[in-house]
Design an enzyme around this catalytic site. Sequence first.
Site, mmCIF file in Angstrom:
data_model
loop_
_atom_site.group_PDB
_atom_site.id
_atom_site.type_symbol
_atom_site.label_atom_id
_atom_site.label_comp_id
_atom_site.label_asym_id
_atom_site.label_seq_id
_atom_site.Cartn_x
_atom_site.Cartn_y
_atom_site.Cartn_z
ATOM 1 N N THR A 122 0.852 -1.188 0.000
ATOM 2 C CA THR A 122 0.000 0.000 0.000
ATOM 3 C C THR A 122 0.885 1.233 0.000
ATOM 4 O OG1 THR A 122 -1.539 1.360 1.276
ATOM 5 C CG2 THR A 122 -0.269 -0.240 2.512
ATOM 6 N N ARG A 137 0.681 6.985 -7.603
ATOM 7 C CA ARG A 137 0.744 5.531 -7.773
ATOM 8 C C ARG A 137 1.558 5.113 -8.994
ATOM 9 N NH1 ARG A 137 -2.706 2.673 -4.751
ATOM 10 N NH2 ARG A 137 -4.613 3.611 -3.928
ATOM 11 N N GLU A 164 -6.031 13.574 1.739
ATOM 12 C CA GLU A 164 -7.404 13.613 1.227
ATOM 13 C C GLU A 164 -8.432 13.369 2.328
ATOM 14 O OE1 GLU A 164 -7.970 10.476 -1.619
ATOM 15 O OE2 GLU A 164 -6.998 8.982 -0.333
ATOM 16 N N ASP A 182 -0.025 3.904 1.175
ATOM 17 C CA ASP A 182 -0.393 4.658 2.379
ATOM 18 C C ASP A 182 0.434 4.277 3.606
ATOM 19 O OD1 ASP A 182 -2.466 6.150 1.173
ATOM 20 O OD2 ASP A 182 -3.803 4.427 1.304
ATOM 21 N N ILE A 185 -1.213 10.189 -9.763
ATOM 22 C CA ILE A 185 0.198 10.388 -10.105
ATOM 23 C C ILE A 185 1.083 9.731 -9.061
ATOM 24 C CG2 ILE A 185 2.007 12.159 -10.303
ATOM 25 C CD1 ILE A 185 -0.121 13.999 -11.517
#
EC number: 2.7.1.90
Length: 341
Positions: free
Chosen positions: A125, A274, A221, A127, A272
């Site tokens: 991930t 990723r 986000e 994240d 972008i």
Amino acid sequence: MRVGVLTGGGDCPGLNAVIRAVVRKGVQVFGYEFVGFRAGWRGPLEGDTVALDVQAVRGILPRGGTILGSSRTNPVKVEGGVERIKDNLAGLGVDALIAIGGEDTLGVARELYDNGVNVVGVPKTIDNDLNATDYTFGFDTAVNIGMEAVDRLHTTAESHHRALICEVMGRHAGWIALHVGMAAGANVILIPERPFDIEKVCQYVESRFKTRYAPIIVVSEGAHPVDGQMRLQTGERDSFGHVRLGGIGQALADEIEKRTGKEARATVLGHIQRGGTPTAFDRVLATRFGLQAIDAVKDGDFGKMVALHGTDIVRVGLDEATKELKTVPLERYSEAEVFFG
């Protein structure tokens, strides 16, 4: 031994490096056969396969994305989905499955393991919010892309003497925003773990303008004000129950202009982060994860996920890996606050 491989969830730089390492060692050292499943969990659910041998993984190390494709298919939500996967694996002669993905993909892997499927997980991930591993591959690439973007925003912000907001990914965890902001010298960093006070943000903005420099704000986000909710693009949810976020960057720009009278603009990096070739760190980490995952298959150590602890690759239970998200501790955020304003 015949081993299946799939990549689930969002695409991520480094996925191909894992696939390459699994296949190269599995074939050349253990003499295993491999079958790739297309489009995440949809592959084993529908029996959609692709040939996966040494020739198929040549030249893919520097490539972003995944040669197997990905999706957010959740077989647990499909009636009889788990049994269909078990039947398809049996029909294809697949003895073990390596699932590469984040919390959702590995949550399905845990469910399958509990239902008798031989599964090994690999954490993926951008994240970096997967529990039980210090880092996930893809994170370093996403941070470097964000850092370069903010480096470029600094010069245009100062040229026009306006506030610039950079919105990065991070639904419930602000690791990308924290690292991008610290690496690129942002004046404010906003993350989901710490709801923000818009008045305080505007004070930081005005303080920065007084130094004759222009402020840069990096925002996840999923960040939201103390008296508000996350910004949603739509109310629709995917098969894992996630809504699509977005818009907090523009909302901040609007509020900053209204409250300070200073011009503000928002940039949303979106996918972008990723895309493109993975960094050296992510290529090496992904390769090591792949090598250790196929070792776990060889050892019959199923129901485990490979993880990075310090500089070592270890194995942890899938239940431990997926029981909770790894979020930014407030003490880490406090380190960054020293540079605000």
